[in-house]
Design a protein around this motif. Structure first.
Motif: not given
Length: 287
Positions: A218-244
């Motif tokens: 895991w390349p980060y110190a703690g949790a991160i948000g991976l931003v995914e942008q779609g047509a009309g919808l934006r989500q932040i996928h919260v992940v820590n230690n590769w765990y969703y």
């Protein structure tokens, strides 16, 4: 003279019992041609029949309707529901999470593994380790994810055979120091056990074979948000230690998710390692 009658039993053909699920046709109109997860529900309110994902929910559900092999599931189904996502990553993550949580009757994959193992290099020698023993998200020098110790050992055997490596240096058999192993006499070992090949050459060939299976820490110190942008919808996928941990619409909601990651999740790693390590997606460090 009596002739003996021979009865030929025809193999079962799902098409023989397949009927188009007219009782589900009314749900098609509400399904979007967009990414997300869909659920086939039966009579139970708590146990779904099947959970799937697609970049086009409507099209994928309609393909189920035309699949004779799924006749049994379609007869049991009473309704179809869905959850939209911003894109394919969100659909993959939500599908894996929901299958583990609800254990649908007709899903045969993405179930929880009772045991998760990997191959780890310890002082240059391979050893089989379990996720119950060490934290796979933080451990170094891990190669491959396996459902059992036996499958991990089989992979080492396969590598040994294909690369002419010595089983003794792979920890798979014991021999007296300096003596050639049995496979050397058969021409299946290059001779690292008896000085015909240097330990360095043996190690480099082992690493070359293992490298394609490398598990990244895991390349980060703690949790991160991976931003995914779609047509009309934006989500932040919260992940820590590769765990969703879940998906949210804004950062204020992300802080409310549990930041203590659970055990290493193989499916989460396989889904997320590419998008996170590729650098093609916006990453927000939450801690």
């Amino acid at each position: 003279m009596h002739k003996r009658l021979i009865t030929v039993r025809r193999e079962f053909d799902p098409a023989d019992v397949y009927q188009y699920p007219e009782h589900l046709r009314s749900f098609i109109d509400s399904l979007p041609a967009a990414p997300g997860v869909y659920i086939f529900h039966g009579d139970s309110d708590v146990l779904p029949l099947y959970i799937g994902k697609s970049v086009n929910i409507r099209s994928r559900v309609m393909s189920h309707f035309r699949t004779a092999e799924e006749a049994r599931m379609l007869r049991q189904a009473r309704r179809v529901s869905y959850y939209p996502t911003a894109g394919e990553i969100g659909a993959l993550l939500l599908e894996a999470q929901m299958i583990k949580q609800f254990q649908p009757l007709h899903n045969k994959r993405l179930r929880r593994s009772r045991q998760l193992c990997s191959i780890q290099l310890v002082n240059g020698l391979p050893a089989i380790v379990s996720a119950k023993e060490i934290d796979f998200a933080r451990a170094a020098d891990l190669y491959g994810l396996f459902s059992s110790r036996r499958s991990a050992q089989q992979r080492l055997l396969d590598i040994g055979d294909s690369e002419f490596l010595c089983y003794s240096l792979l920890g798979l058999e014991r021999i007296s120091h300096g003596r050639p192993c049995f496979r050397f006499h058969l021409g299946r070992c290059a001779g690292a056990c008896c000085g015909k090949e240097s330990p360095q050459e043996h190690y480099l060939r082992l690493m070359d074979a293992l490298q394609q299976m490398r598990i990244f820490s895991w390349p980060y110190a703690g949790a991160i948000g991976l931003v995914e942008q779609g047509a009309g919808l934006r989500q932040i996928h919260v992940v820590n230690n590769w765990y969703y941990l879940g998906s949210v619409d804004n950062l204020s909601e992300a802080t409310g998710l549990d930041k203590v990651a659970k055990n290493f999740d193989r499916d989460g790693y396989r889904i997320l390692s590419g998008p996170i390590l590729s650098g093609r997606h916006e990453i927000i460090e939450l801690e």
